[in-house]
Structure formats: structure tokens, C-alpha cells
Design a protein around this motif. Sequence first.
Motif, PDB file in Angstrom:
ATOM      1  N   TYR A   1       0.324   9.323 -10.177  1.00 12.73           N
ATOM      2  CA  TYR A   1       0.747   8.142 -10.934  1.00 12.73           C
ATOM      3  C   TYR A   1       1.501   7.183 -10.005  1.00 12.73           C
ATOM      4  CZ  TYR A   1       3.208   5.574 -14.693  1.00 12.73           C
ATOM      5  OH  TYR A   1       3.696   4.606 -15.527  1.00 12.73           O
ATOM      6  N   GLY A   2       2.426   7.744  -9.192  1.00  8.90           N
ATOM      7  CA  GLY A   2       3.184   6.919  -8.249  1.00  8.90           C
ATOM      8  C   GLY A   2       2.283   6.275  -7.220  1.00  8.90           C
ATOM      9  N   GLN A   3       1.286   7.036  -6.737  1.00  8.14           N
ATOM     10  CA  GLN A   3       0.364   6.506  -5.735  1.00  8.14           C
ATOM     11  C   GLN A   3      -0.475   5.363  -6.320  1.00  8.14           C
ATOM     12  OE1 GLN A   3       0.462   7.750  -2.512  1.00  8.14           O
ATOM     13  NE2 GLN A   3      -0.792   5.970  -2.007  1.00  8.14           N
ATOM     14  N   ASN A   4      -0.877   5.517  -7.584  1.00 13.14           N
ATOM     15  CA  ASN A   4      -1.657   4.449  -8.238  1.00 13.14           C
ATOM     16  C   ASN A   4      -0.867   3.143  -8.312  1.00 13.14           C
ATOM     17  OD1 ASN A   4      -3.837   6.095  -8.601  1.00 13.14           O
ATOM     18  ND2 ASN A   4      -3.331   6.661 -10.710  1.00 13.14           N
TER      19      ASN A   4
ATOM     20  N   VAL B   1       0.230  -2.954  -3.622  1.00 12.76           N
ATOM     21  CA  VAL B   1      -0.162  -3.429  -2.286  1.00 12.76           C
ATOM     22  C   VAL B   1      -1.378  -4.359  -2.386  1.00 12.76           C
ATOM     23  CG1 VAL B   1      -1.100  -2.701  -0.052  1.00 12.76           C
ATOM     24  CG2 VAL B   1       0.815  -1.431  -1.080  1.00 12.76           C
ATOM     25  N   THR B   2      -2.347  -3.978  -3.205  1.00 12.99           N
ATOM     26  CA  THR B   2      -3.561  -4.808  -3.377  1.00 12.99           C
ATOM     27  C   THR B   2      -3.209  -6.172  -3.965  1.00 12.99           C
ATOM     28  OG1 THR B   2      -4.868  -2.800  -3.724  1.00 12.99           O
ATOM     29  CG2 THR B   2      -5.863  -4.895  -4.415  1.00 12.99           C
ATOM     30  N   TYR B   3      -2.419  -6.152  -5.046  1.00  9.33           N
ATOM     31  CA  TYR B   3      -2.031  -7.421  -5.695  1.00  9.33           C
ATOM     32  C   TYR B   3      -1.251  -8.302  -4.714  1.00  9.33           C
ATOM     33  CZ  TYR B   3      -3.226  -5.449 -10.326  1.00  9.33           C
ATOM     34  OH  TYR B   3      -3.885  -4.909 -11.406  1.00  9.33           O
TER      35      TYR B   3
ATOM     36  N   PRO C   1      -0.888   4.684   3.089  1.00  7.84           N
ATOM     37  CA  PRO C   1       0.057   5.802   3.263  1.00  7.84           C
ATOM     38  C   PRO C   1       0.537   6.303   1.906  1.00  7.84           C
ATOM     39  CG  PRO C   1       1.170   3.724   3.666  1.00  7.84           C
ATOM     40  CD  PRO C   1      -0.276   3.381   3.446  1.00  7.84           C
ATOM     41  N   SER C   2       1.299   7.395   1.914  1.00  5.11           N
ATOM     42  CA  SER C   2       1.862   7.925   0.661  1.00  5.11           C
ATOM     43  C   SER C   2       2.824   6.910   0.057  1.00  5.11           C
ATOM     44  CB  SER C   2       2.618   9.228   0.942  1.00  5.11           C
ATOM     45  OG  SER C   2       3.521   9.518  -0.100  1.00  5.11           O
ATOM     46  N   TRP C   3       2.881   6.871  -1.262  1.00  2.00           N
ATOM     47  CA  TRP C   3       3.765   5.919  -1.934  1.00  2.00           C
ATOM     48  C   TRP C   3       5.239   6.183  -1.650  1.00  2.00           C
ATOM     49  CZ3 TRP C   3       7.383   6.976  -5.865  1.00  2.00           C
ATOM     50  CH2 TRP C   3       7.373   8.293  -6.361  1.00  2.00           C
TER      51      TRP C   3
END
Length: 640
Positions: free
Chosen positions: A494-497, A503-505, A568-570
Motif C-alpha cells: 500500500y505504501g509503495q503504491n 512520483v509519477t504525478y 526504490p522502496s517507499w
Amino acid sequence: MSIFDHVQNRYERVQQEEMSLQEYLELCRSDPTAYASAAERILMAIGEPEVIDTAKDSRLSRIFSNKVIRRYPAFSEFYGMEEAIEQIVAYFRHAAQGLEERKQILYLLGPVGGGKSSLAERLKLLMERVPFYAIKGSPVFESPLGLFSPEEDGELLEKEYNIPRRHLKSVMSPWAAKRLQEYGGDISQFRVARLFPSRLNQIAISKTEPGDENNQDISSLVGKVDIRQLEMYAQDDPDAYSFSGGLCKANQGLMEFIEMFKAPIKVLHPLLTATQEGNYNPTEGMGAIPFDGIVLAHSNESEWQTFRNNRNNEAFLDRVYIVKVPYCLRVTEEINIYKKLLEHSSLSEAPCAPDTLRMLAQFSVLSRLKEPENSSIYSKMRVYDGENLKDTDPKAKSIQEYRDAAGVDEGMQGLSTRFAFKILSKVFNFDNHEIAANPVHLLYVLEQRLEQEQLPKETFERYLRFIKEFLAPRYVDFIGKEIQTAYLESYSEYGQNIFDRYVTYADFWIQDQEYRDPETGELFNRQALNEELEKIEKPAGISNPKDFRHEVVNFVLRARAQNNGMNPSWQSYEKLRGVIEHKMFANTEELLPVISFNAKATAADQKKHEDFVARMVDRGYTEKQVRLLSEWYLRVRKSQ
């Protein structure tokens, strides 16, 4: 080697070795330690210090202002006592050099439970490590060099045996004078024994305690006549005398005088002559008894103040070398003291929840600090522990400013380590079914104990304020973070999502391009992207979102280059990690289904709950503590 062999070897190592006086003098020629004073021998036992350049350690540099400090392995367990130990070693160093300190009483001054007795015990232990030489059979363990006259024999001894004249300062004891008379002046008949100081056998180490005005006289220091010997010897005969006083037993070693200034002043007079002149008078009409040792005294400040304020004691005051032993004022070192005490108890294996010792140490240190002006006492405590508060508290001062304002007596009042450890013992035994400690029980026990202590109203309210204003609110944050982290780890996807989407936005927003969601086909223009980003940023209080977005995207682009183009990891970027955590836990209700111990509706929820508990156990909690602390946290959050 078996334990029996080990004890046998230790016993054999410290047994007396005997030699003639001629052999002893030959030994002195090649080995200066054969005639070393008590101060020189204890310096040998202490050993060389470990020199630390504090400029190379950010925490120590703030505490010690980049100075080079010395730490002695012999005192490694005495946490936060660097200054007191350095002063004690300086006393022995100067005394060993024959300076004024050799004529002074080493006096440890400090509050109850501050470590004075422990320091005294360590010094006696160190004294036991290096042997010394004494006339065999002497009841006062006198040096063989006392048989010689400094004026008449000094030059010859220095020339033939390399013995400096300053070591020929003690007189011959009445016992030795009588033996010399029996030997017709033939000193070669004296034998010399190599002895190890011993607390157990009172060889060159003794302990004296004060009586009161009615039942203590100087015999506790200088000895007295043994009435059983009066049938055979005259009253002033050395063989009728019992050399049982503290000064007799501690010659060439160390005499500890506990709570010295509780003793009547008449009892203390022999200490003046013993330290100043190197000898003292017995109770009978015999010659003076030699003393070439160290007098170590300690007492609390109230006794010292009473003694100092009495004008009749002025001669004594000038002969005291004071070393202040205040309470520890650094949280990290205070925690180490508790850990040491726990290691030496049966609680060493008992579970202790994270932050329990830190909370108790903070409370203890806060009670000892003087309130600063225009600054928080909590910030002062953190600065004393070497923390850098430039970014978090602009009102915080430097450690030197705090110290200058507080004066030299800071740390001489407050709650003792002994008090703190009694609190800790109660906390470990608070639950009838589990011997374990946690901060929630600690807060409860602390409040209870403070009410029982019958402290002055002002002090009680101040201590209570420390709990309500500093400790409890910060623990809510701490345990919340612990619970959330354990919850997060079970929701890492969930955190990674959230991270990937942010980052994308942010990347499309920076490039001023529209973004189409590949899964839903939804189109986001720059305004829509900004709104989505703000949903994540605003709960975390990001004040400059434009710079923050650039920072995050730059970090991710660099990380992708080293990670085969993958994000990378969130949790890898601390700033954004905090932002995501705020987003995930803006509402406590989200935590409730997973962390509560109520019956779960589905097997999936039960699995998530078990994973959460397992992660908390990995972090150092027992299952019972996880339940207690989770329920306490939810209760506190609901009431806020």
C-alpha cells in the motif's frame, strides 16, 4: 582450568613472599615499585587512559566542546563521571609526585545514591592489585625504609640503592623500635614480606564508620591497649597495644572513612597528623605510629555544609581535597547505569519494552537539572545529552551557556539512581502474570510513588509536570510510530503504491504534461495532478510543495539509475516516507481493524493482525505488552 584450580591459583598468587632486608634493598636498586607509595601503586593499577579526540564524534564534540578527554578502562562502568574520575586520578598523580596532595584527605562529596560508595569500592579493589613490601610481622605493615634515618642514611641509600630521599619519610613504629632493641641494633635480623593489600584480611585497606559523641573515641582510628596483655606487659609497651585502628590497618594503603563529617571533630584530629606529618600518636605513652597511605572520605552535602560552616574546623578544611560526585546529567549514560544494574540482577533476562529505560532516565535527569531561563528544561536535557537542536528548537542554548547559568552545584539534587532503580523494580513486577517492564506501567508507578514520597508541594508539582508535559505526550508519539511502523510493514505494498503514484504525478506535473492512468484510462491535467499531490502533501504540512516535488523526483531518478530503472522502496527517502505515513494514518480508524484485539470478521483480517503482533514482538515487545500498549494508544488517541 576448573573453578577449584582457579581459586587455588589466586590464593597462591597473593601469599606472602619473604626475603632478607639486604635482598629487599637489592630489589629496590633495580625495581622502583619495591618502594612505591600507595598513590604510585594505585596509579599503576588504574593504568593508562584511553585518549579520545571528541572532535571526531559529533555527539561527544557537543558535550565536551571538541576537547581531548581521557577515559580510564578501570572505571569503564562509571558512566557520565568523566570529570570526577579525572579529578581523582589527578589527586593520585600529584600525590605520587610528592606534591601537596599527598598530605590531603581525598574527599568525595555528592548526593545520596550518586556513586560515591561505588567509587570507593573500586579504588579499594584497584589497591589490591599491586603488592607492597613491609617489615615481616609488623602490625602496621610499615615500610622497611622506616628503619633508616633520612638525615643519616639518606645519602648512602640513594648512592648505593637508587632510593630517592623523599621515600625515607616515615618513622619507625614502636613495635619495630622494640624489636630493634631486642636485636641489639642489628637491622639485618628484620625480614621483609611482600604483601598484597586485602579488603578481606584488612591488609593495607580498612574501613571506618562514624559513631556518635557518646560511643566513639580516637581508638577506632589509632587502636588501643589490649587489656588481656597487661598481665605480661606494661601499659606503654608496644606488645600490649592492639594496633586495630583504621589508620594502623591502612598504612601503605587506603583507609575509607564513611560519612566522615558525622564523626565528632575530636575523632578526626589523628587524621590531620597522619596525613600532614606521616605519623600519629597512639592512646598510650608510646612513640608515634607511621602512616604512609591514603585517607578516602565521603559524605553527603548536608554534613559537609554543617562542618564547613563551623569556624572551629578551619584547620581541617585546608587539608581536604574535594571531588564533587554529582548525579549523572546525561540521559544516554543514565540508561547505561540502569542496564548495568539490571545485568547484575535476575531481571537481566526479563523483557523490557523499547523506550522504558529512556523514559525513566529522562525523568531522573529532568529532576536533577536546574530550570533554565527563556528555554525549555526538556531541550536543556537533550542538549546535555549531546543532541543538536538547531533545527528543532531555536530557543535552545549551547551546553556551556546552560552550565554557566546553572552554576557548579547542578546535579547535586534531584532523584537518585537508587530511587530510579527501585521504581524500575516495581515496574518489572507490576503485572502478576508477567515479569516485564513497559512505559505505560512506568508512568503509572512513577505517579503513584511521587504521591507516596510526601515531597514539598512545589517539587511534587514540578515532577508531575515533567510526566504530563514531556514524557507522556512524547510516548504517545513514540508508541504511535512503533505501532504504525509495524502496521506499515504489513502494508508495504500500500505504501509503495502511494509512493509510485506520487512520483509519477510529480514528474508529469514538473514537465507540465497531462497524465493518463493506464489502468482506468482517466486523464489528469496539471490542475488535477496538483490536487492529487496536495492530498498527500497537506496532511504532512509540506510548506513548499514545488521544491519538495523537484527534490523527490530528482532523488527517484538518481535511484532508478542504480536500480535497473525500478523505483526504490517507499521507505528509502526519509522525507517522503514521513509524508506517506501521515497520509496513511491521518485517521486512527484505519488502524483499528488490524491492531485491536477484538474478534476478527475474516481470516484475512486475523492474518493481518497476527502479522502486526509478530512484527511488534520482533521490535522487542511481548505479546501481552503489544495488547496493553495498543489499547492504551487507541484510548489516548480517541480522547485527544
